[in-house]
Scaffold this motif. Sequence first.
Motif, PDB file in Angstrom:
ATOM      1  N   PHE A   1       0.818  -1.208   0.000  1.00  0.00           N
ATOM      2  CA  PHE A   1       0.000   0.000   0.000  1.00  0.00           C
ATOM      3  C   PHE A   1       0.859   1.268   0.000  1.00  0.00           C
ATOM      4  CE2 PHE A   1      -2.561  -3.313   2.018  1.00  0.00           C
ATOM      5  CZ  PHE A   1      -3.741  -3.216   1.293  1.00  0.00           C
ATOM      6  N   GLY A   2       0.219   2.354  -0.462  1.00  0.00           N
ATOM      7  CA  GLY A   2       0.804   3.680  -0.348  1.00  0.00           C
ATOM      8  C   GLY A   2       2.116   3.842  -1.089  1.00  0.00           C
ATOM      9  N   GLU A   3       3.021   4.612  -0.459  1.00  0.00           N
ATOM     10  CA  GLU A   3       4.289   4.935  -1.106  1.00  0.00           C
ATOM     11  C   GLU A   3       5.167   3.712  -1.317  1.00  0.00           C
ATOM     12  OE1 GLU A   3       4.811   5.990   3.304  1.00  0.00           O
ATOM     13  OE2 GLU A   3       3.221   5.646   1.846  1.00  0.00           O
ATOM     14  N   HIS A   4       4.936   2.651  -0.543  1.00  0.00           N
ATOM     15  CA  HIS A   4       5.721   1.430  -0.736  1.00  0.00           C
ATOM     16  C   HIS A   4       5.390   0.784  -2.086  1.00  0.00           C
ATOM     17  CE1 HIS A   4       7.011   1.855   3.376  1.00  0.00           C
ATOM     18  NE2 HIS A   4       5.753   1.841   3.792  1.00  0.00           N
ATOM     19  N   ALA A   5       4.130   0.898  -2.503  1.00  0.00           N
ATOM     20  CA  ALA A   5       3.747   0.373  -3.819  1.00  0.00           C
ATOM     21  C   ALA A   5       4.459   1.141  -4.925  1.00  0.00           C
ATOM     22  CB  ALA A   5       2.234   0.451  -3.998  1.00  0.00           C
ATOM     23  N   GLU A   6       4.559   2.456  -4.756  1.00  0.00           N
ATOM     24  CA  GLU A   6       5.249   3.258  -5.764  1.00  0.00           C
ATOM     25  C   GLU A   6       6.716   2.874  -5.869  1.00  0.00           C
ATOM     26  OE1 GLU A   6       4.101   5.414  -8.031  1.00  0.00           O
ATOM     27  OE2 GLU A   6       2.161   4.664  -7.336  1.00  0.00           O
ATOM     28  N   SER A   7       7.319   2.500  -4.746  1.00  0.00           N
ATOM     29  CA  SER A   7       8.753   2.207  -4.745  1.00  0.00           C
ATOM     30  C   SER A   7       9.089   0.909  -5.473  1.00  0.00           C
ATOM     31  CB  SER A   7       9.274   2.136  -3.306  1.00  0.00           C
ATOM     32  OG  SER A   7       8.828   0.958  -2.650  1.00  0.00           O
TER      33      SER A   7
END
Length: 421
Positions: A157-163
């Motif tokens: 979820f969140g910024e971890h998905a973007e990374s």
Amino acid sequence: MHRLSVSTFRGRLQGYGSENFTDKDLSRVKELRDWYNSPECPLEKEAPQSLSSYKTEQGMHNLSRIHSVKMNAFFNTEAQVVAIYTYPPGVTQDLILCLWDGEPPKDSLDLSPFYKLSDLDHPPSPDGLRMDPRLTCITKHSFLPEVGDWSVCVFIFGEHAESVRSLKPGVLVRLFNLHCTAKYNPDKRKVDMHGGGHRYGRRIELLTEEMASVDLLERLRLGEMKRQPLNAASLSPDMDCLRMLTIAQFYEVLDEHKSTDLGEVGESSSSSSPVHIRIYGRVVGVVPSKSENILNHLLLKCGTCRRIRRFKDDDRCICDCKSTSRFDILPLFLLELADFSGRVPVVTSTRGAEALIGARFPSFRACLKTIFKGLSVEERVKAGEEIKEAWSACVGGWVDATLLVLQNSCQGEVEMVYLEG
């Protein structure tokens, strides 16, 4: 009002909700999350972290086997990426990583099964899938419920998905501060990496083989050895020059009825020549599957005129050329291969059967001769049962297959898909 449950991670308290949310609740949460991540939000945020590719001293400790984690635990783990599922940008930026870290330990058999893609009310479309076809076969990873699936879905979820959005299947990763919960289904374990949490060390690190633990690399090696392709002994380095297609990609080419397209993706010098392609697939069905049908799938090759004809029980020692010389018995068997994208029926004969059956092939060939030359009905029936048993044993295994696509030279249409071995 929602209940708050509290767990510890590395000696610190962490809270999480334990109540089910309605679709309206989830829609509101998504709306607030999008607002929080937008430039209009005035609140101070944790800076998004890019995918780490460094080795930390702390990262080598406190690692758990992903299959062994229990409900409500926060944990760290390392694994190999089998597949990545993303949603359309307008739906959510969150994604799903499917991981494996070797054959699951025996102590995990008594734990609840994992929450998987098939449990989702709104699963991602296969269009948003990136996978490693070979690892998919080894782990039995599937969009549908699968017995013996060694992969685990981790919801990011969140910024971890973007990374990790640009990750490629097959890479090694180490994940910190994952959460195993049963918030959607009390009978299953669901693994999440929640957004934020950087003060708890929540992050994902990209690993090289030198950075990964020796234990992980050894488990992956042993897992691959245990689930080798049926035709492992017949694999050739020459196959590396063939482009690998999924079954869906293969059908897309066929549907266009353009033999030249097949020539572009396979190995062929002209549009009317046989084309070689490569497919990873699991064997989900075989024909013949009954011993009484085996005779319908045998061919005889005359040792004199080399002509091939179907088996005829009433004149099985005489060719149309009137020769009574030695006949070769050729199986003309079928199998159905499946991968994540679809299924394809494939024809195979002696060479393909030898590659699939392996060490049992000498006995298999002897039984073929017995069906042809057996002196009694009992002998032929017994031989038929042994052939059926050896051939049916292929179901459930997987193949790294070189397929020969035979085309009609006049119409450019496919006549047969043939497994060479």
